[in-house]
Design a protein around this motif. Sequence first.
Motif, PDB file in Angstrom:
ATOM      1  N   MET A  25      39.750  39.717  43.657  1.00 16.72           N
ATOM      2  CA  MET A  25      40.875  39.670  44.514  1.00 16.72           C
ATOM      3  C   MET A  25      40.493  40.414  46.148  1.00 16.72           C
ATOM      4  O   MET A  25      40.033  41.441  46.051  1.00 16.72           O
ATOM      5  N   LYS A  26      40.796  39.910  47.002  1.00 18.55           N
ATOM      6  CA  LYS A  26      40.704  40.469  48.228  1.00 18.55           C
ATOM      7  C   LYS A  26      41.525  41.605  48.701  1.00 18.55           C
ATOM      8  O   LYS A  26      42.672  41.702  47.900  1.00 18.55           O
ATOM      9  N   SER A  39      43.230  42.165  51.173  1.00 19.60           N
ATOM     10  CA  SER A  39      44.469  41.714  51.793  1.00 19.60           C
ATOM     11  C   SER A  39      45.417  41.182  50.744  1.00 19.60           C
ATOM     12  O   SER A  39      46.773  41.472  50.682  1.00 19.60           O
ATOM     13  N   ALA A  40      45.100  40.600  49.869  1.00 22.39           N
ATOM     14  CA  ALA A  40      45.709  40.229  48.646  1.00 22.39           C
ATOM     15  C   ALA A  40      46.221  41.361  47.903  1.00 22.39           C
ATOM     16  O   ALA A  40      47.575  41.497  47.211  1.00 22.39           O
ATOM     17  N   VAL A  41      45.584  42.531  47.679  1.00 17.34           N
ATOM     18  CA  VAL A  41      46.033  43.363  46.968  1.00 17.34           C
ATOM     19  C   VAL A  41      46.994  44.265  47.671  1.00 17.34           C
ATOM     20  O   VAL A  41      48.058  44.918  46.861  1.00 17.34           O
ATOM     21  N   ILE A  51      49.091  43.004  49.801  1.00 16.13           N
ATOM     22  CA  ILE A  51      50.415  42.327  49.610  1.00 16.13           C
ATOM     23  C   ILE A  51      51.110  42.467  48.302  1.00 16.13           C
ATOM     24  O   ILE A  51      52.554  42.819  48.247  1.00 16.13           O
ATOM     25  N   VAL A  52      50.269  42.608  47.357  1.00 14.29           N
ATOM     26  CA  VAL A  52      51.039  42.744  45.878  1.00 14.29           C
ATOM     27  C   VAL A  52      51.497  44.259  45.873  1.00 14.29           C
ATOM     28  O   VAL A  52      52.529  44.478  45.483  1.00 14.29           O
TER      29      VAL A  52
END
Length: 118
Positions: free
Chosen positions: A1-2, A4-6, A8-9
Amino acid sequence: MKASAVGIVAVVALAVGFGAGFGLRPILIPTTSAAAVAGVAQPTEEEATDAVRRHKLFTGTSLANATLKLGDCSPGGVGPGVTCMTQLTMDPTRPNAASQNRPIGFARVNGQWEVAVW
């Protein structure tokens, strides 16, 4: 996972958690005072104001003109009676009179509320 995705989560999880906390707070923490829940007698705002006006400070200062707004009360921790959060103005007739937020203890003595802990 990138990364930025972490991020956002994590932000979404925090938002859901805070939202649930604010939504459930009235259910988890009742808004009635601890003294009322415990069935402990507490003064009305008028009785508390009268008690403060009768009280003299250790310096001999009279509080005959004091005004008081009574907040939440809880059973007294030091002695009998209750301790209430108050908003106290010692002499509203003086220019620039400031109110103070402070706990004051009250106890019933001979059927009358008195200041117990200042």
